[in-house]
Motif scaffolding. Structure first.
Motif, PDB file in Angstrom:
ATOM      1  N   GLN A  69       0.828  -1.209   0.000  1.00 52.94           N
ATOM      2  CA  GLN A  69       0.000   0.000   0.000  1.00 52.94           C
ATOM      3  C   GLN A  69       0.859   1.255   0.000  1.00 52.94           C
ATOM      4  N   VAL A  70       0.214   2.366  -0.360  1.00 47.87           N
ATOM      5  CA  VAL A  70       0.855   3.669  -0.280  1.00 47.87           C
ATOM      6  C   VAL A  70       0.157   4.461   0.818  1.00 47.87           C
ATOM      7  N   VAL A  71       0.962   5.117   1.643  1.00 48.91           N
ATOM      8  CA  VAL A  71       0.433   5.884   2.779  1.00 48.91           C
ATOM      9  C   VAL A  71       1.034   7.289   2.722  1.00 48.91           C
ATOM     10  N   ILE A  72       0.203   8.296   2.803  1.00 46.57           N
ATOM     11  CA  ILE A  72       0.664   9.681   2.908  1.00 46.57           C
ATOM     12  C   ILE A  72      -0.127  10.372   4.008  1.00 46.57           C
ATOM     13  N   GLY A  73       0.514  11.340   4.673  1.00 47.31           N
ATOM     14  CA  GLY A  73      -0.203  12.022   5.751  1.00 47.31           C
ATOM     15  C   GLY A  73       0.604  13.144   6.385  1.00 47.31           C
ATOM     16  N   LEU A  74       0.087  13.628   7.493  1.00 49.47           N
ATOM     17  CA  LEU A  74       0.684  14.725   8.242  1.00 49.47           C
ATOM     18  C   LEU A  74       0.794  14.329   9.701  1.00 49.47           C
ATOM     19  N   SER A  75       1.790  14.895  10.401  1.00 51.53           N
ATOM     20  CA  SER A  75       1.931  14.633  11.837  1.00 51.53           C
ATOM     21  C   SER A  75       2.319  15.915  12.556  1.00 51.53           C
ATOM     22  N   LYS A  76       1.875  16.024  13.788  1.00 49.64           N
ATOM     23  CA  LYS A  76       2.180  17.189  14.623  1.00 49.64           C
ATOM     24  C   LYS A  76       2.725  16.687  15.951  1.00 49.64           C
ATOM     25  N   SER A  77       3.985  17.110  16.273  1.00 49.06           N
ATOM     26  CA  SER A  77       4.661  16.633  17.478  1.00 49.06           C
ATOM     27  C   SER A  77       4.503  17.639  18.607  1.00 49.06           C
TER      28      SER A  77
END
Length: 361
Positions: A69-77
């Protein structure tokens, strides 16, 4: 501690700025320039740490190895955001430490020179007054010489005195013009030294706090994933959104914190040793100020007595009109002006030294 911070501590705490740099720029200008530098760096670091990170992954699914699969996203630490805020606070403390150290270093280097310059300025003004009096007496003696009531010897004596005073006047003016003394802040040196220790400790505590934040994190992650090969069971083959919260914690965090605290203690020991030279200079300035103040207070009564004696003699001669009285009155008037100048300069020096000595106690 990073090499940058080490350099900042050594630079700020032992005051290694050159005298020429001090003479060319004002203290406030130096403080603003340095503080702007560290604040700009902190702003850049906070901008990066407070940003949202994007990520992508192409490969096998964690839950189904047969599915790619392909996964794309955003994260906030959360941890990085707090680190950015801590960097801003550390910059403020670093600016405060630098400013306090710069002020102490400037007082130590230029405090006594500033007093001497003020004395030289006043001495030049007082010598100009004496020169004016000598010019008046020379003109009066020349007039008496033309009428037969004066002597060439008196005139030559006055002209010789004028040459001597004029030499002193030129030397004082030259001394004032040649000295480029920067503004010296009015501070309590003992209190300022204690504040330097306080700022150093506060800065290192903030730096330790920032580093400790690296031992854990809470991140909010969101994005989409899409199968690209394999047969997902009971799952859509389209893009699927997801949201999750990720926790991380380093189990050596407590030991790491203790070692950072030990580093703080080592830093304070190092700072006291490196700053010993500055502390000795502060102590030397206080002792020399007290010694000079004692000397000036000791000679002032004698100067006042001499001025009073000459003043009484001048008042006595003012009532006499004989040629000898006129000659003596001229000499006494010049001597009285010189005596008054010495009393004035001594009192000024006592005032300036007293103010400086009082603020250092």
């Amino acid at each position: 501690m990073s090499s940058k911070i080490k350099k900042v501590f050594v630079f700020a705490l032992i005051g290694t700025l050159s005298a020429s740099a001090f003479a060319q720029t004002s203290s406030e200008g130096e403080k603003r320039a340095y503080c702007q530098y560290v604040q700009d760096q902190a702003d850049a670091e906070r901008t990066l740490d407070s940003g949202v990170e994007g990520f992508g992954r192409l490969g096998q699914s964690d839950s189904n190895p047969s599915l790619k699969q392909v996964v794309i996203g955003l994260s906030k630490s959360l941890s990085k955001d707090l680190q950015g805020r801590s960097a801003t606070r550390a910059a403020e403390l670093e600016c405060e430490l630098y400013s306090r150290t710069l002020s102490v270093d400037r007082v130590v280097k230029y405090g006594m020179s500033s007093i001497k310059q003020q004395i030289a300025v006043q001495q030049a003004a007082d010598l100009k007054d004496v020169l004016d009096i000598l010019d008046e007496e020379i003109a009066s003696t020349e007039k008496r010489l033309r009428t037969g009531n004066g002597t060439l010897s008196d005139l030559l004596t006055l002209e010789q005195q004028r040459d001597q005073v004029n030499t002193q006047y030129i030397a004082a003016k030259t001394d004032v013009a040649s000295q480029q003394i920067p503004d010296v802040p009015k501070i309590d040196l003992k209190e300022a030294m204690a504040k330097i220790d306080e700022s150093t400790l506060a800065l290192q505590d903030e730096l330790n706090h920032k580093q400790k934040l690296q031992a854990w994190d809470v991140s909010l992650i969101g994005g989409v994933q899409k199968p690209i090969s394999g047969a997902p069971f009971n799952t859509s083959t389209g893009y699927q959104p997801f949201v999750s919260v990720t926790f991380t914690y380093n189990f050596n965090a407590m030991s790491y914190g203790r070692k950072l605290d030990n580093a703080t203690n080592s830093l304070m020991t190092m700072r006291r040793q490196l700053n010993d030279e500055l502390a000795q200079k502060v102590d030397g300035l206080q002792r020399s100020t007290a010694d000079l103040l004692s000397v000036q207070n000791g000679i002032l009564p004698h100067l006042i007595d001499e001025q009073r004696r000459l003043s009484e003699e001048y008042e006595r001669l003012r009532k006499l009109d004989s040629p000898e009285a006129l000659r003596m009155k001229s000499k006494v008037r010049v001597s009285l002006a010189m005596a008054a100048m010495k009393v004035h300069l001594t009192r000024l020096q006592i005032t300036l030294l007293s103010q400086n000595y009082a603020q250092d106690q």
